[in-house]
Write a protein that holds these residues in place. Structure first.
Motif, PDB file in Angstrom:
ATOM      1  N   PHE A   3       8.445   1.469  11.548  1.00  0.00           N
ATOM      2  CA  PHE A   3       7.960   2.470  12.592  1.00  0.00           C
ATOM      3  C   PHE A   3       8.254   3.897  12.061  1.00  0.00           C
ATOM      4  N   ASP A   4       9.106   4.462  13.289  1.00  0.00           N
ATOM      5  CA  ASP A   4       8.936   5.930  13.313  1.00  0.00           C
ATOM      6  C   ASP A   4      10.522   6.413  13.215  1.00  0.00           C
ATOM      7  N   THR A  35       8.310   0.483   5.479  1.00  0.00           N
ATOM      8  CA  THR A  35       7.964   1.226   4.377  1.00  0.00           C
ATOM      9  C   THR A  35       9.470   2.308   3.934  1.00  0.00           C
ATOM     10  N   PHE A  59       4.651  13.127   2.670  1.00  0.00           N
ATOM     11  CA  PHE A  59       5.197  11.949   2.406  1.00  0.00           C
ATOM     12  C   PHE A  59       4.384  10.789   1.668  1.00  0.00           C
ATOM     13  N   PHE A  89       0.820   1.591  10.256  1.00  0.00           N
ATOM     14  CA  PHE A  89       0.904   2.223   8.569  1.00  0.00           C
ATOM     15  C   PHE A  89       1.277   4.363   9.582  1.00  0.00           C
ATOM     16  N   TYR A  90       2.571   3.621   9.858  1.00  0.00           N
ATOM     17  CA  TYR A  90       2.758   4.883  10.457  1.00  0.00           C
ATOM     18  C   TYR A  90       3.359   5.728   8.661  1.00  0.00           C
ATOM     19  N   PRO A  91       3.824   6.539   9.391  1.00  0.00           N
ATOM     20  CA  PRO A  91       3.470   7.776   9.675  1.00  0.00           C
ATOM     21  C   PRO A  91       1.559   7.954   9.719  1.00  0.00           C
ATOM     22  N   SER A  92       1.142   7.079   8.766  1.00  0.00           N
ATOM     23  CA  SER A  92      -0.971   7.964   9.140  1.00  0.00           C
ATOM     24  C   SER A  92      -0.816   7.377  10.433  1.00  0.00           C
ATOM     25  N   LYS A  93      -2.086   7.652  10.769  1.00  0.00           N
ATOM     26  CA  LYS A  93      -2.819   6.857  12.100  1.00  0.00           C
ATOM     27  C   LYS A  93      -3.947   5.903  12.007  1.00  0.00           C
ATOM     28  N   MET A 152       0.323  -1.291   0.531  1.00  0.00           N
ATOM     29  CA  MET A 152      -0.012   0.310   0.091  1.00  0.00           C
ATOM     30  C   MET A 152       0.928   1.616  -0.269  1.00  0.00           C
ATOM     31  N   GLN A 174      -0.597  14.914   7.048  1.00  0.00           N
ATOM     32  CA  GLN A 174      -1.010  15.902   8.531  1.00  0.00           C
ATOM     33  C   GLN A 174       0.381  16.806   7.352  1.00  0.00           C
ATOM     34  N   ILE A 205       1.323   5.283   1.570  1.00  0.00           N
ATOM     35  CA  ILE A 205       1.501   5.558   2.767  1.00  0.00           C
ATOM     36  C   ILE A 205       1.671   7.280   2.216  1.00  0.00           C
ATOM     37  N   ARG A 206       0.482   8.238   2.933  1.00  0.00           N
ATOM     38  CA  ARG A 206       0.208   9.300   2.402  1.00  0.00           C
ATOM     39  C   ARG A 206      -0.203   9.822   3.681  1.00  0.00           C
ATOM     40  N   PRO A 207       0.238   9.996   4.785  1.00  0.00           N
ATOM     41  CA  PRO A 207      -0.432  10.898   6.627  1.00  0.00           C
ATOM     42  C   PRO A 207      -1.487  11.953   5.961  1.00  0.00           C
ATOM     43  N   PHE A 223       4.111  15.618   7.615  1.00  0.00           N
ATOM     44  CA  PHE A 223       4.695  15.065   6.993  1.00  0.00           C
ATOM     45  C   PHE A 223       3.776  14.985   5.700  1.00  0.00           C
ATOM     46  N   GLN A 269       0.043   0.071  14.839  1.00  0.00           N
ATOM     47  CA  GLN A 269       0.205   2.184  14.513  1.00  0.00           C
ATOM     48  C   GLN A 269       1.903   1.443  13.758  1.00  0.00           C
TER      49      GLN A 269
END
Ligand SMILES: Nc1nc2c(ncn2[C@@H]2O[C@H](COP(=O)(O)OP(=O)(O)OP(=O)(O)O)[C@@H](O)[C@H]2O)c(=O)[nH]1
Ligand SMILES: [Mg+2]
Lengths: 415, 320
Positions: free
Chosen positions: A274-275, A288, A239, B70-74, A227, A233, A229-231, A236, B67
């Motif tokens: 993750f982060d 990712t 991103f 899907f980071y940085p998405s919620k 998938m 926000q 990932i397009r936050p 980001f 969490q």
């Protein structure tokens, strides 16, 4: 601790579930409450011994009929390893469940009843293990207690089995023979006094000695995009990450990559888990990634390294193992799914049914029945990036989904 | 820094980042990678997934994995809690705090409402429990919101019928599990195609053991409700098991209430979850205790003891 994934195989009643139950019992892996339940049920069934198959045969229908219907996943650990065991059914009707269990296993224990020797279902299960390229095979010649632990019977069966191995295609398989009694425990966890003529390892010792490996094996790096990932926000805002699991080999920041099937290219900018950001990620990692360029990438695309491109095309040839009661017929449509990619496909033709007893092929056949394996030609509505199964297990395999019932009707191995 | 997915099962509770020759390596477990993969497949393949959140350690672990996926998405789906009305108050407070922190939507549906609407009948007497009544409330909620995938924290090591379950497990219009006719599931090719009316139960931590979950919670320093740690509680003993002396739990007059140092290994409906004697007040101590334990987690669940096939029967009817 290493994790070793193993499956059982062999004909109905050869003692697969009993063997797994015995291993659990002898390694003190059965909790008190589970053991008490087995004791009570064995007694209620009128046995004067513990029926260890009850440790894995968890469905009511299984316990009533004394057979396994579907795979049970069992977990235990020894001093050096964690084991995930898929105890599979031997009955021909449930072959699809046996394939399910074996597909994610590195090793298979194929049981043979010492009184019956190598029979049709032994051939079929060995054939499937061969087709799947399961790396380690242990042939457990079981119920030795019922043949007086006879060395000559053991040797005869071993010779029959070796004849079959000689005809198989996947030669790199490691194959080991062990005489056991699952019921009494001979050579399962403890060395048997009844087989002085056997100097090899017990089953558990042998498993302990295997080097645990990822079933997807070392090969070219493949990154099927699950998938985007397009936050969106503030933090980001721009991103655009591609989420997926890395197969085959490492991926590094800076790697030159090609996106398939579009053939666009870019370089890996970031790798996130993750982060946290990483310079490099190993195979097996779900992460990712972001790229240097803004490309049009969506689910089902595959990212590979520039120098390691797979085949891309709308047509492929595969060996297909059929798992549906509705026959595979030329002209019919199925969804072909490989990893995250699902494409509408049409069966162009069946060019033969392969005999699972290694006696050759029936080239006159033009359809596949339940439990048959055949050579199939498939046409797809969009191009697919694929490898041959011998080169890459994830991009070289796929499932066929019935377009009406949505069931998983077959599994294919690209030639 | 380098990311590696090591072939090891039990997640080491120790710090995961190691440094060798100036390269730091984060070793993640294949089970964690697998769970993240499954979460992403669910979101990609289904229109309206939901995470079933009980407030127990398994669903809390799921939330952490989601969490990460899907980071940085919620987290891109809501949480659904089926409230039996017999919850431990600690878990409800915990739930609300967690949901607020994550900024995800929480949906709560009450078994009491199903009882009031006459859809289910409250059990009475000594072994009364609302556990099986949950199924009706759950199926109604799935239908109400048209959820097509319900993600749950069930593990195959928990129980013998669960050991048979697929990762994507298809349910028919009635929420039923056809255990004798499951779809084959091969490699990482997860088939989430369903027909109208069907839905799928998804189990991202299928292959985790109880010890894996606890080790992960310790490693990730995930907050969990206080009832999982040793605490003094008013309890009574029945059938060799320790029960919380609470209004929601039926008690005979001769069943003596005493204060005991206990903790819970699993958190379900209060009326069917027994406590264990324990002095484990930290996560490390809990991990130690699980490692040494000789009874299984569900050994303390009276709902499984009702009959040999209790779990399978409940699953056929649509239970989690
Ligand atoms: N005497 C003797 N009996 C055995 C041995 N192993 C298994 N059995 C018996 O063989 C019967 C079948 O055993 P299972 O373990 O259920 O066989 P299975 O291979 O799992 O069968 P399916 O899963 O249905 O294919 C049971 O009655 C066992 O007690 C053995 O080593 N010796
Ligand atoms: Mg069996």
């Amino acid at each position: 601790m290493e994790v070793l994934k193993i499956a059982t195989a062999g004909s109905v009643d050869d003692g697969k579930s009993t063997l797994i139950g015995r291993i659990l019992y002898d390694t003190q892996s059965l909790t008190t409450d589970k053991l008490e339940a087995i004791e009570a049920k064995s007694k209620a069934n009128g046995f004067d011994y513990l029926d260890f198959s009850l440790a894995t045969d968890g469905l009511v229908a299984e316990r009533e009929q004394g057979i396994t219907i579907d795979v049970a996943h069992i977990y235990f650990s020894s001093k050096t390893k964690s084991y995930i065991v898929a105890d599979t059914p031997g009955h021909i009707e449930y072959t699809r469940n046996m394939v399910t269990g074996a597909s994610t296993s590195q090793a298979s224990i194929i049981l043979v009843d010492a009184r019956k020797g190598v029979i049709e279902q032994t051939y079929r299960h060995f054939f499937i293990n061969n087709l799947l390229r399961v790396k380690d095979i242990i042939v457990a010649i079981n119920k030795m207690d019922l043949v007086d632990f006879s060395e000559s019977i053991y040797e005869e069966i071993k010779a029959d089995f070796q004849e079959m191995i000689a005809k198989s295609e996947y030669k790199e398989q490691n194959i080991t023979f062990i005489p056991v009694s699952a019921l009494l425990g001979d050579n399962v966890v403890a060395t048997s006094e009844n087989t002085p003529w056997y100097s090899g390892n017990t089953l558990l010792d042998h498993l302990e000695g295997l080097e645990a490996q990822d079933v997807y094996e070392q090969s070219h790096m493949r990154f099927p995009v699950q998938m985007v990932i397009r936050p969106k926000q503030t933090h980001f805002h721009d991103f655009r990450g591609y989420a997926g699991k890395i197969y085959g080999d490492d991926l590094e920041v800076g790697d030159e990559i090609t996106v398939l099937p579009s053939l666009t290219t870019s370089r890996v900018k970031e790798i996130y888990f993750f982060d946290q950001k990483f310079d490099k990620a190993g195979r097996g990692s779900s992460c990712t990634i972001t790229l240097e360029d803004d490309l049009n990438i969506s689910r089902g695309d595959m990212i590979v390294k520039n120098a390691e491109r797979p085949n891309v095309g709308k047509q492929l040839e595969a060996k297909v193992c059929w798992m549906d009661t509705k026959e595979l017929q030329p002209g019919t449509q199925y969804f072909l799914q490989s990893g995250s990619n699902r494409i509408l496909a049409k069966i162009k033709g069946v060019s033969g049914v392969i005999h699972t007893d290694f006696s050759g092929e029936d080239i006159t056949a033009n359809s596949l029945k339940l439990n048959e394996v055949g050579n199939v030609n498939i046409l797809m509505s969009r191009p697919l990036a694929y490898d041959s199964y011998t080169e890459n297990k994830i991009s070289g395999s796929f499932i066929l989904i019935d377009a009406h019932t949505n069931t998983t009707a077959g599994v294919g191995f690209v030639k | 820094m380098e990311l590696v997915t090591k072939d090891r099962n039990t997640i080491d509770p120790l710090e995961a980042i190691e440094t060798h020759n100036n390269t730091a390596t984060l070793a993640i477990n294949p089970l964690e990678s697998e769970a993240i993969y499954i979460f992403r497949e669910v979101v990609a393949q289904f229109e309206k997934p939901v995470l079933l959140f009980s407030g127990g350690k398994d669903s809390i672990t799921l939330v952490r994995l989601a969490q990460k996926a899907f980071y940085p998405s919620k987290i891109p789906f809501p949480l659904l809690h089926i409230d039996t009305g017999h919850n431990f108050p600690e878990t409800i407070a915990f739930r609300d705090k967690l949901v607020k922190e994550l900024g995800v939507e929480l949906i709560v549906r009450y078994v009491q409402d199903s009882i009031d609407q006459g859809k289910v009948i409250e059990e009475k007497g000594k072994y009364a429990s609302r556990n099986s009544l949950q199924t009706t409330t759950l199926l109604d909620a799935l239908e109400e919101f048209k959820f097509d995938a319900a993600i749950g924290g069930a593990r195959r090591d928990e129980e013998k019928a669960r050991a048979k379950e697929r990762i994507f497990s298809v349910r028919d219009d009635f929420g039923q599990w056809d255990e004798k006719n499951q779809r084959p599931e091969l490699f990482d090719h997860l088939n989430g195609k369903i027909s109208l009316g069907q839905n799928v139960r998804v189990f991202p931590i299928s292959n985790w053991t109880e010890l894996d979950v606890w080790s992960y919670i310790a490693k990730e320093k995930i907050e969990i409700p206080s009832i999982y740690f040793a605490h003094t509680r008013k309890t009574f003993v029945r059938d060799g098991m320790i029960w919380s002396a609470d209004d929601a739990v039926y008690r005979e007059e001769d069943e003596v209430v005493e204060e005991r140092l206990v903790r819970f290994r699993t958190v379900g409906d209060m009326s069917c979850t027994a406590a264990v004697l324990s002095d484990a007040v930290t996560l490390e101590k809990v991990v130690e205790e699980i490692r040494a334990s000789t009874i299984s987690e569900r050994g303390a669940r009276i709902d499984d003891k009702r009959s040999e096939a209790a779990m399978e029967k409940r699953k056929q009817q649509g239970y989690f």
